[in-house]
Design a protein around this motif. Sequence first.
Motif: not given
Lengths: 115, 116
Positions: A32, A34, A36, A49, A91, A93-94, A101-103, B33, B35, B45, B48, B102, B105
């Motif tokens: 995806y 995203h 910010y 997103h 995005r 995916r862990a 997930y993490k960004l 999370f 950071y 990061l 988390y 999705n 955050q």
Amino acid sequence: DAKTTQPNSMESNEEEPVHLPCNHSTISGTDYIHWYRQLPSQGPEYVIHGLTSNVNNRMASLAIAEDRKSSTLILHRATLRDAAVYYCILRDRANSGGSNYKLTFGKGTLLTVNP
Amino acid sequence: DAGVIQSPRHEVTEMGQEVTLRCKPISGHDYLFWYRQTMMRGLELLIYFNNNVPIDDSGMPEDRFSAKMPNASFSTLKIQPSEPRDSAVYFCASSPRDGYSNQPQHFGDGTRLSIL
């Protein structure tokens, strides 16, 4: 990890539209896109997103290329409060399975809005 | 609605001292999370949690850093002993359960840490 490329900085005039580009040529089929933004002295703030189709919300629009290798964040009428660093993020995916997930943030685009 | 709350907003201390940063996530969020942001490295990061359990701590720089989440409404990030290179802005963020929706955050305003 799939990476994104953004211009370091852009400038706009107040009340004019702004198109912030992002290249992500190595995007995978399930990534995806995203966006910010981070205003001065604040934490990042979610903007929008999308996956394949163009998306609109109260803050902005997201236009995604047909091949998904690039996207554009559109601010329809920039205001002084839109001056910020804008991050385009894929995005990731862990690998731990489930829905974790993490960004990963890059350097982003510093948007300056002139009055 | 209250957002993510971090304390303190600013911390100045001498190297070698223990530093504890605190975070209260948004109620009902499953993910938390931590950071770190510096001019040189940008926003990174560190670690988390999902439902209070650490999931990925691969971003924690070294053993001097530790993070805990004893319950769903509180998390700490500790640095012991602190060093000048730890000076940065530390952000906490939280997010609802993800699934495939999705969920974004939500970030706090950060703690600006200066180690002298």
